[in-house]
Design a protein around this motif. Structure first.
Motif, mmCIF file in Angstrom:
data_model
loop_
_atom_site.group_PDB
_atom_site.id
_atom_site.type_symbol
_atom_site.label_atom_id
_atom_site.label_comp_id
_atom_site.label_asym_id
_atom_site.label_seq_id
_atom_site.Cartn_x
_atom_site.Cartn_y
_atom_site.Cartn_z
ATOM 1 N N ALA A 9 13.164 0.646 -6.949
ATOM 2 C CA ALA A 9 12.051 0.381 -7.009
ATOM 3 C C ALA A 9 11.315 1.662 -7.406
ATOM 4 C CB ALA A 9 11.333 -0.495 -6.028
ATOM 5 N N SER A 10 10.196 1.265 -8.663
ATOM 6 C CA SER A 10 9.344 2.305 -9.481
ATOM 7 C C SER A 10 7.870 1.120 -9.788
ATOM 8 C CB SER A 10 10.243 2.926 -9.948
ATOM 9 O OG SER A 10 10.094 3.008 -11.157
ATOM 10 N N LEU A 11 7.189 2.422 -9.891
ATOM 11 C CA LEU A 11 5.787 1.642 -9.863
ATOM 12 C C LEU A 11 5.323 3.244 -11.116
ATOM 13 C CD1 LEU A 11 3.198 1.098 -7.851
ATOM 14 C CD2 LEU A 11 2.197 2.829 -9.218
ATOM 15 N N HIS A 12 4.750 2.598 -12.036
ATOM 16 C CA HIS A 12 4.852 2.636 -13.463
ATOM 17 C C HIS A 12 2.795 2.677 -13.765
ATOM 18 C CE1 HIS A 12 4.618 4.019 -18.157
ATOM 19 N NE2 HIS A 12 3.821 5.111 -17.088
ATOM 20 N N VAL A 13 2.208 2.892 -13.625
ATOM 21 C CA VAL A 13 0.708 2.842 -14.320
ATOM 22 C C VAL A 13 0.616 2.992 -15.569
ATOM 23 C CG1 VAL A 13 -2.060 2.881 -13.334
ATOM 24 C CG2 VAL A 13 0.020 3.357 -11.093
ATOM 25 N N LEU A 14 -0.059 1.823 -15.744
ATOM 26 C CA LEU A 14 -0.424 1.902 -17.042
ATOM 27 C C LEU A 14 -1.827 1.955 -17.831
ATOM 28 C CD1 LEU A 14 1.567 -1.399 -18.228
ATOM 29 C CD2 LEU A 14 2.396 1.216 -18.773
ATOM 30 N N GLN A 15 -2.549 1.391 -16.305
ATOM 31 C CA GLN A 15 -4.352 1.401 -16.793
ATOM 32 C C GLN A 15 -4.765 1.908 -15.065
ATOM 33 O OE1 GLN A 15 -5.565 -1.580 -18.912
ATOM 34 N NE2 GLN A 15 -7.534 -1.314 -17.911
ATOM 35 N N GLY A 16 -5.796 2.766 -14.628
ATOM 36 C CA GLY A 16 -6.481 2.459 -13.588
ATOM 37 C C GLY A 16 -5.959 3.387 -12.498
ATOM 38 N N SER A 17 -6.202 3.350 -11.264
ATOM 39 C CA SER A 17 -5.063 4.223 -10.264
ATOM 40 C C SER A 17 -5.062 3.359 -9.217
ATOM 41 C CB SER A 17 -6.320 5.481 -10.027
ATOM 42 O OG SER A 17 -7.433 4.846 -9.524
ATOM 43 N N VAL A 18 -4.003 3.192 -8.573
ATOM 44 C CA VAL A 18 -3.692 2.512 -6.840
ATOM 45 C C VAL A 18 -3.055 3.969 -6.101
ATOM 46 C CG1 VAL A 18 -2.654 0.739 -8.631
ATOM 47 C CG2 VAL A 18 -0.736 1.984 -7.678
ATOM 48 N N ARG A 19 -2.553 2.989 -4.852
ATOM 49 C CA ARG A 19 -2.488 3.816 -3.619
ATOM 50 C C ARG A 19 -1.720 3.513 -2.899
ATOM 51 N NH1 ARG A 19 -7.346 5.530 -0.270
ATOM 52 N NH2 ARG A 19 -7.118 7.435 -1.980
ATOM 53 N N LEU A 20 -0.474 4.507 -3.214
ATOM 54 C CA LEU A 20 0.456 3.315 -2.584
ATOM 55 C C LEU A 20 0.539 3.541 -0.862
ATOM 56 C CD1 LEU A 20 3.885 2.066 -2.980
ATOM 57 C CD2 LEU A 20 4.486 4.095 -3.325
ATOM 58 N N THR A 21 0.491 2.022 -0.856
ATOM 59 C CA THR A 21 -0.123 2.679 0.805
ATOM 60 C C THR A 21 1.702 2.130 1.827
ATOM 61 O OG1 THR A 21 -0.203 0.130 1.604
ATOM 62 C CG2 THR A 21 -2.076 1.930 1.049
ATOM 63 N N GLU A 22 2.133 3.382 2.745
ATOM 64 C CA GLU A 22 3.294 3.193 3.437
ATOM 65 C C GLU A 22 3.099 4.325 4.647
ATOM 66 O OE1 GLU A 22 6.516 6.546 3.128
ATOM 67 O OE2 GLU A 22 5.760 6.353 0.203
ATOM 68 N N GLY A 23 2.011 3.703 5.690
ATOM 69 C CA GLY A 23 1.559 4.701 6.942
ATOM 70 C C GLY A 23 0.782 5.757 6.799
ATOM 71 N N THR A 24 1.664 6.389 7.122
ATOM 72 C CA THR A 24 0.715 8.539 6.760
ATOM 73 C C THR A 24 0.412 8.570 5.570
ATOM 74 O OG1 THR A 24 2.577 9.597 8.083
ATOM 75 C CG2 THR A 24 0.432 8.497 9.348
ATOM 76 N N ALA A 25 1.961 8.631 4.663
ATOM 77 C CA ALA A 25 2.232 8.755 3.612
ATOM 78 C C ALA A 25 1.643 8.243 2.581
ATOM 79 C CB ALA A 25 3.527 9.427 3.658
#
Length: 107
Positions: free
Chosen positions: A55-71
């Motif tokens: 899987a991949s995530l491609h941001v078109l607008q704004g900003s997001v945080r991919l959360t996975e524990g400490t990383a």
């Protein structure tokens, strides 16, 4: 053919009206390949969940945080990020729209 600019605008407007601040639309489904446009308002999130085989995530607008524990990984408009093979979530740092590409299996 889908117009990503129009889909982004439509789903961000829907997310802004949604009590959970989210809207999603699966625009491509071809065998194990899935592509969805997802809009989240600032502060809204997709709760922690399992990752498909790829899987991949491609941001078109704004900003997001991919959360996975400490990383945790911040991803801004124009950036694409591979989603690791760990439980993860997505938090909108501002009103955001992204394309989630997922391969749900192999044929």
């Amino acid at each position: 053919m889908d117009d990503m600019t129009a889909l982004a605008a439509e789903h961000l407007a829907l997310a802004r009206k949604d009590p959970h601040g989210r809207s999603a639309y699966l625009f491509l489904h071809d065998g194990p390949l899935r592509q969805s446009v997802i809009a989240l308002t600032e502060g809204s999130s997709l709760e922690e969940h399992n990752t498909p085989p790829a899987a991949s995530l491609h941001v078109l607008q704004g900003s997001v945080r991919l959360t996975e524990g400490t990383a945790d990984q911040d991803v801004a408009a124009g950036q694409i990020q591979r989603i690791p093979h760990l439980r993860h979530g997505v938090l909108a740092l501002e009103d955001s729209v992204f394309i989630l590409t997922a391969v749900t299996g192999t044929e």
